[in-house]
Design a protein around this motif. Structure first.
Motif, PDB file in Angstrom:
ATOM      1  N   GLU A 121       0.819  -1.211   0.000  1.00  0.00           N
ATOM      2  CA  GLU A 121       0.000   0.000   0.000  1.00  0.00           C
ATOM      3  C   GLU A 121       0.852   1.260   0.000  1.00  0.00           C
ATOM      4  O   GLU A 121       0.447   2.294  -0.535  1.00  0.00           O
ATOM      5  CB  GLU A 121      -0.920  -0.028   1.220  1.00  0.00           C
ATOM      6  CG  GLU A 121      -2.131   0.861   1.122  1.00  0.00           C
ATOM      7  CD  GLU A 121      -3.083   0.631   2.279  1.00  0.00           C
ATOM      8  OE1 GLU A 121      -4.268   0.941   2.123  1.00  0.00           O
ATOM      9  OE2 GLU A 121      -2.638   0.141   3.339  1.00  0.00           O
TER      10      GLU A 121
ATOM     11  N   PRO B 204       2.344   1.096  -4.211  1.00  0.00           N
ATOM     12  CA  PRO B 204       1.665   0.096  -5.043  1.00  0.00           C
ATOM     13  C   PRO B 204       2.191  -0.015  -6.465  1.00  0.00           C
ATOM     14  O   PRO B 204       2.160  -1.095  -7.061  1.00  0.00           O
ATOM     15  CB  PRO B 204       0.203   0.553  -5.025  1.00  0.00           C
ATOM     16  CG  PRO B 204       0.249   2.000  -4.661  1.00  0.00           C
ATOM     17  CD  PRO B 204       1.418   2.144  -3.754  1.00  0.00           C
TER      18      PRO B 204
ATOM     19  N   MET C 295      -5.943  -1.086  -4.838  1.00  0.00           N
ATOM     20  CA  MET C 295      -5.556  -1.415  -3.464  1.00  0.00           C
ATOM     21  C   MET C 295      -6.795  -1.761  -2.643  1.00  0.00           C
ATOM     22  O   MET C 295      -7.218  -1.029  -1.748  1.00  0.00           O
ATOM     23  CB  MET C 295      -4.783  -0.261  -2.827  1.00  0.00           C
ATOM     24  CG  MET C 295      -3.372  -0.085  -3.356  1.00  0.00           C
ATOM     25  SD  MET C 295      -2.380  -1.605  -3.378  1.00  0.00           S
ATOM     26  CE  MET C 295      -2.409  -2.075  -1.666  1.00  0.00           C
TER      27      MET C 295
ATOM     28  N   TYR D 137      -3.102  -5.977  -8.161  1.00  0.00           N
ATOM     29  CA  TYR D 137      -3.233  -4.523  -8.048  1.00  0.00           C
ATOM     30  C   TYR D 137      -3.751  -3.905  -9.347  1.00  0.00           C
ATOM     31  O   TYR D 137      -4.641  -3.054  -9.335  1.00  0.00           O
ATOM     32  CB  TYR D 137      -1.887  -3.899  -7.666  1.00  0.00           C
ATOM     33  CG  TYR D 137      -1.891  -2.392  -7.769  1.00  0.00           C
ATOM     34  CD1 TYR D 137      -2.649  -1.618  -6.893  1.00  0.00           C
ATOM     35  CD2 TYR D 137      -1.143  -1.746  -8.759  1.00  0.00           C
ATOM     36  CE1 TYR D 137      -2.672  -0.231  -7.007  1.00  0.00           C
ATOM     37  CE2 TYR D 137      -1.163  -0.371  -8.871  1.00  0.00           C
ATOM     38  CZ  TYR D 137      -1.926   0.385  -7.989  1.00  0.00           C
ATOM     39  OH  TYR D 137      -1.950   1.745  -8.105  1.00  0.00           O
TER      40      TYR D 137
END
Length: 235
Positions: free
Chosen positions: A20, A23, A109, A104
């Motif tokens: 996170e 990403p 996310m 992703y």
């Protein structure tokens, strides 16, 4: 190999938080040797899909494309089966340690799609979608799934009964979904699956007259006979 995959939800949460923070650079720097071929094939499959500039990664077509690749490679090269597919540890590991960049790109996310919600883990949902729809060959399965949408993935994977998935029954439900007489009923799969959930509490499909095929045909016939009522309720 699979017995060495230990990946708790706490581990997954920690790894997700790392991803996170950056990403766009979440591709793994190092992958365990055993899983290198899986990653290579999946990433190559994504690139092949995107060669057509009209295709979009955030689409049912992409889910279907990658689902078939994942299903085929895990089965042929990794001895994958339903027992392994039921273990979220496996999917958390694949999502966060082997293919985080792919997840992703497809899902953003979204922690549910990486690890947090069992029936929303993206890799898990596309594998089970193919497995629950399998018609004996990839060609036949592709044919019956080509006109579906992401909603069908959600509806199918979400219908986990008390004893798990009834694979043979579910495959027959999918086989009959796109028969011409069934194509005019709105949200048909959702309706049929809900009716089936109610009926299997009272009826064993394999023991009904005509077996599973006849039992499923009766589910669809209920809605084709009552189309006007179904349309009225959906307004």
């Amino acid at each position: 190999m699979w017995e060495n995959v230990v990946y708790t939800k706490a581990q997954a949460k920690y790894k997700f938080q790392q991803i996170e923070s950056e990403p766009e650079n979440c591709a793994p720097r190092q992958v365990k040797k055993a899983f290198g071929p899986l990653r290579d094939i999946m990433i190559k499959g994504k690139k092949i899909f995107l060669r057509d500039e009209t295709t979009k990664i955030n689409s049912y077509a992409f889910d279907l494309h990658m689902g078939f690749i994942l299903y085929r490679v895990l089965k042929e090269d990794y001895g994958f089966n339903e027992r392994l597919a039921a273990q979220d540890e496996v999917w958390r590991y694949l999502s966060l340690e082997i293919l985080p960049d792919l997840v992703y790109e497809r899902c953003g996310m979204n922690d549910q799609r990486f690890y947090k919600e069992s029936r929303r883990i993206w890799l898990k949902t596309i594998w089970w979608y193919i497995h629950l729809s399998w018609q004996g060959t990839e060609e036949k399965t592709r044919y019956i799934l080509k006109n579906n949408s992401s909603d069908e993935i959600l509806q199918l994977v979400d219908r986990l009964g008390d004893g798990g998935y009834r694979v043979e029954l579910t495959r027959e439900i999918i086989r009959q979904l796109n028969i011409d007489r069934n194509s005019t009923v709105p949200r048909l799969l959702r309706r049929v699956l809900k009716l089936n959930t109610a009926r299997v509490k009272l009826i064993e499909p394999s023991l009904s007259e005509g077996g599973i095929e006849s039992y499923v045909a009766d589910l669809y016939e209920y809605f084709s006979k009552n189309l006007s009522k179904v349309e009225e309720k959906s307004r």
